[in-house]
Design a protein around this motif. Structure first.
Motif, PDB file in Angstrom:
ATOM      1  N   SER A   2       0.695  -1.186  -0.081  1.00 22.80           N
ATOM      2  CA  SER A   2      -0.135   0.107  -0.116  1.00 22.80           C
ATOM      3  C   SER A   2       1.128   1.165   0.039  1.00 22.80           C
ATOM      4  O   SER A   2       2.194   1.481   0.526  1.00 22.80           O
ATOM      5  CB  SER A   2      -0.961   0.211   1.710  1.00 22.80           C
ATOM      6  OG  SER A   2      -1.345   0.969   1.849  1.00 22.80           O
ATOM      7  N   VAL A   4       1.853   4.460   0.878  1.00 22.62           N
ATOM      8  CA  VAL A   4       2.115   6.024   1.497  1.00 22.62           C
ATOM      9  C   VAL A   4       2.066   7.426   0.975  1.00 22.62           C
ATOM     10  O   VAL A   4       3.499   7.299   0.669  1.00 22.62           O
ATOM     11  CB  VAL A   4       3.282   5.456   2.823  1.00 22.62           C
ATOM     12  CG1 VAL A   4       3.343   7.258   4.185  1.00 22.62           C
ATOM     13  CG2 VAL A   4       2.683   4.264   3.154  1.00 22.62           C
ATOM     14  N   ASP A 214      -1.612   6.334  10.278  1.00 22.19           N
ATOM     15  CA  ASP A 214      -1.281   5.969   8.632  1.00 22.19           C
ATOM     16  C   ASP A 214      -0.015   5.157   7.960  1.00 22.19           C
ATOM     17  O   ASP A 214      -0.437   4.518   7.455  1.00 22.19           O
ATOM     18  CB  ASP A 214      -1.646   6.961   7.855  1.00 22.19           C
ATOM     19  CG  ASP A 214      -2.301   6.373   6.204  1.00 22.19           C
ATOM     20  OD1 ASP A 214      -3.408   5.898   6.286  1.00 22.19           O
ATOM     21  OD2 ASP A 214      -1.630   7.290   5.824  1.00 22.19           O
ATOM     22  N   ARG A 218       0.025   1.176   6.729  1.00 27.99           N
ATOM     23  CA  ARG A 218      -0.055   1.135   5.985  1.00 27.99           C
ATOM     24  C   ARG A 218       0.896   0.295   5.314  1.00 27.99           C
ATOM     25  O   ARG A 218       1.178  -1.153   4.463  1.00 27.99           O
ATOM     26  CB  ARG A 218       0.301   2.307   4.766  1.00 27.99           C
ATOM     27  CG  ARG A 218      -1.332   3.467   4.158  1.00 27.99           C
ATOM     28  CD  ARG A 218      -0.728   4.442   3.594  1.00 27.99           C
ATOM     29  NE  ARG A 218      -2.077   4.847   3.759  1.00 27.99           N
ATOM     30  CZ  ARG A 218      -3.212   5.222   2.345  1.00 27.99           C
ATOM     31  NH1 ARG A 218      -2.842   4.117   1.238  1.00 27.99           N
ATOM     32  NH2 ARG A 218      -3.930   6.033   2.405  1.00 27.99           N
TER      33      ARG A 218
END
Length: 244
Positions: A2, A4, A214, A218
């Motif tokens: 994922s 960032v 976050d 991720r």
């Protein structure tokens, strides 16, 4: 993995105010960090390096041998990030991400002990050795009602030196110690699941804390944490993705 999102300059300045990401690493937790102060390695080291890379700054490491020292470094602003178990007693002074690793806390006793399961430990006359300031010290201090918590450099060490009834610690090193010593057994089930997260100072901006949370989520969900654990030969559990 994922993606960032790139941090803004305000986030970089808040998380790395010296122009470097100062990370404190606890070599006293062998699941999370191994090596030496001059050459640390493990999942926490890899995470610190990746967060620094995403911020676009160098990383420097301060290595300690106990979680309480990591906590103090972050809470006092001597480190920008640390790697700690989520505990209410700590959350008042540091901001946590979501957990990236789950570690089990277990008890061990001598073979002849009348204590048969983890549920039997909280009884009058039972003394439990713990590593001072560790996540399981805080947890057991909060939850044990009849047993006595005895603190030392390691739960296993104070168990031996003080002739205690029970030793507490992290599953993997406790299992190795039991196998090496002989005449001991690990109690089931685990007494706690320790939620390891990245911590930063409460004085950092909300935007910086949100970006760090976050980023760690991720990296966890995208396989970075699992790969880092595998490289270091550790078998701790990575929490499932927050949204599936």
């Amino acid at each position: 993995m994922s993606h960032v999102p790139a941090p803004g300059p305000d986030v970089v300045a808040a998380l790395a105010p010296t122009g470097r990401l100062r990370a404190v690493v606890n070599l006293g937790n062998p699941v999370l960090a191994q090596g030496t102060p001059d050459d640390p390695r493990g999942v926490t080291v890899d995470l610190a390096r990746e967060v620094a890379r995403l911020l676009g700054v160098p990383v420097t490491f301060a290595c300690v041998d106990a979680a309480r020292l990591s906590f103090a470094a972050v809470a006092e602003g001597r480190a920008d990030v640390g790697f700690l178990a989520v505990e209410p007693a700590r959350a008042a002074e540091v901001a946590f991400t979501e957990p990236y690793v789950l570690i089990e806390g277990v008890f061990a006793v001598r073979d002849g002990s009348p204590v048969r399961t983890a549920e039997d430990v909280d009884a009058a006359g039972v003394r439990v050795g713990v590593k001072e300031g560790s996540a399981y010290d805080l947890f057991l201090t909060r939850t044990l009602e009849r047993a006595e918590v005895v603190r030392g450099a390691e739960g296993t060490a104070v168990f031996e030196s003080a002739g205690l009834e029970v030793a507490a610690g992290i599953r993997q090193p406790v299992q190795r110690w039991v196998a090496e010593q002989g005449g001991l057994r690990v109690l089931e089930p685990r007494f706690t699941e320790i939620r390891q997260a990245v911590a930063t100072g409460r004085d950092r901006t909300p935007q910086a804390v949100a970006w760090l949370r976050d980023a760690v989520e991720r990296l966890r969900d995208g396989g970075f944490v699992a790969a880092a654990l595998a490289r270091s030969g550790q078998d701790a559990t990575v929490p499932p993705a927050a949204h599936g």
